[in-house]
Design a protein around this motif. Structure first.
Motif, mmCIF file in Angstrom:
data_model
loop_
_atom_site.group_PDB
_atom_site.id
_atom_site.type_symbol
_atom_site.label_atom_id
_atom_site.label_comp_id
_atom_site.label_asym_id
_atom_site.label_seq_id
_atom_site.Cartn_x
_atom_site.Cartn_y
_atom_site.Cartn_z
ATOM 1 N N TRP A 2 47.071 1.397 36.736
ATOM 2 C CA TRP A 2 48.145 1.327 35.643
ATOM 3 C C TRP A 2 47.677 1.356 34.494
ATOM 4 O O TRP A 2 47.804 0.909 33.630
ATOM 5 N N TYR A 3 47.082 2.745 34.193
ATOM 6 C CA TYR A 3 46.532 3.122 33.174
ATOM 7 C C TYR A 3 45.468 2.294 32.469
ATOM 8 O O TYR A 3 45.090 2.356 30.977
ATOM 9 N N ASN B 214 52.687 11.329 32.403
ATOM 10 C CA ASN B 214 52.146 10.317 31.746
ATOM 11 C C ASN B 214 52.302 10.268 30.497
ATOM 12 O O ASN B 214 51.876 9.111 29.793
#
Length: 206
Positions: free
Chosen positions: A75-76, A127
């Motif tokens: 999740w980044y 993204n």
């Protein structure tokens, strides 16, 4: 310092909650865990209940010069235990604040695996941000603690990565840590990079 001692002492803090299922991280770990001058520390193995020994972790940080956070990009960000580690170990008055000088002058490097390919981590990509941009909270954490922050080493596209590509990343990872250990890294060029493994021939000195 004697000739046999490393110029830079390296601590690899490894965090993968499902390491037994990992393909790429296993190859990367195997490439560096026995490298002289490197201390390999698996956080999930050491603390399966998340009961982190703060004093032990602080002592490890004190003894090393380059701190490597190796992890998949969840999740980044990082897996949960690395966030817990930051919350507990990087105490005010020790890691930051007026008297918090224990980490000053050290370096922080993220070694990251992502399922998405590099083109997905661009302004025009799926993204919207590069991995380097998404690591801004960790970069600011390093800055607050008086540490130098390095662009990440990123292995993109792990879902479809073939064994030859994994081995190439593993060789690059070992080459980079080997160069850091022996003081053979051009830090100016490293800091200007988007990801350090994109420019190894310029960053690693002969």
């Amino acid at each position: 310092m004697s000739p046999s001692e490393p110029t830079t002492r390296i601590l690899v803090l490894f965090a993968h909650p499902a390491f037994q299922k990992s393909r790429v991280n296993r190859v990367l770990v195997d490439a560096v865990k026995d490298l002289p001058g490197v201390t390999f520390h698996d956080l999930y193995e050491a603390y399966p209940d998340f009961a982190i020994d703060v004093a032990r972790e602080q002592e490890l940080l004190t003894r090393h010069d380059l701190i490597v956070l190796q992890h998949p990009f969840f999740w980044y960000s990082t897996p949960a235990i690395l966030k817990e580690w930051q919350d507990l170990v990087l105490e005010h008055g020790w890691a930051y604040g007026t008297r918090g000088v224990a980490l000053r002058g050290k370096w922080l490097l993220n070694v990251i695996t992502t399922g998405g390919r590099e083109e997905a981590y661009q302004q025009e990509g799926h993204n919207r941000f590069t991995v380097r941009e998404l690591l801004a909270p960790l970069e600011q954490t390093a800055r607050l603690c008086g540490m130098g922050f390095l662009p990440p080493f990123v292995a993109h596209g792990t879902h479809r990565m073939i064994p030859e590509e994994m081995e190439a990343h593993a060789r690059d990872y070992r080459r980079l840590l080997d160069a850091f250990r022996d003081g053979r890294v051009n830090l100016e060029k490293a800091r200007a990079s988007t990801r350090v493994n994109a420019d190894l021939d310029e960053i690693v000195l002969a």
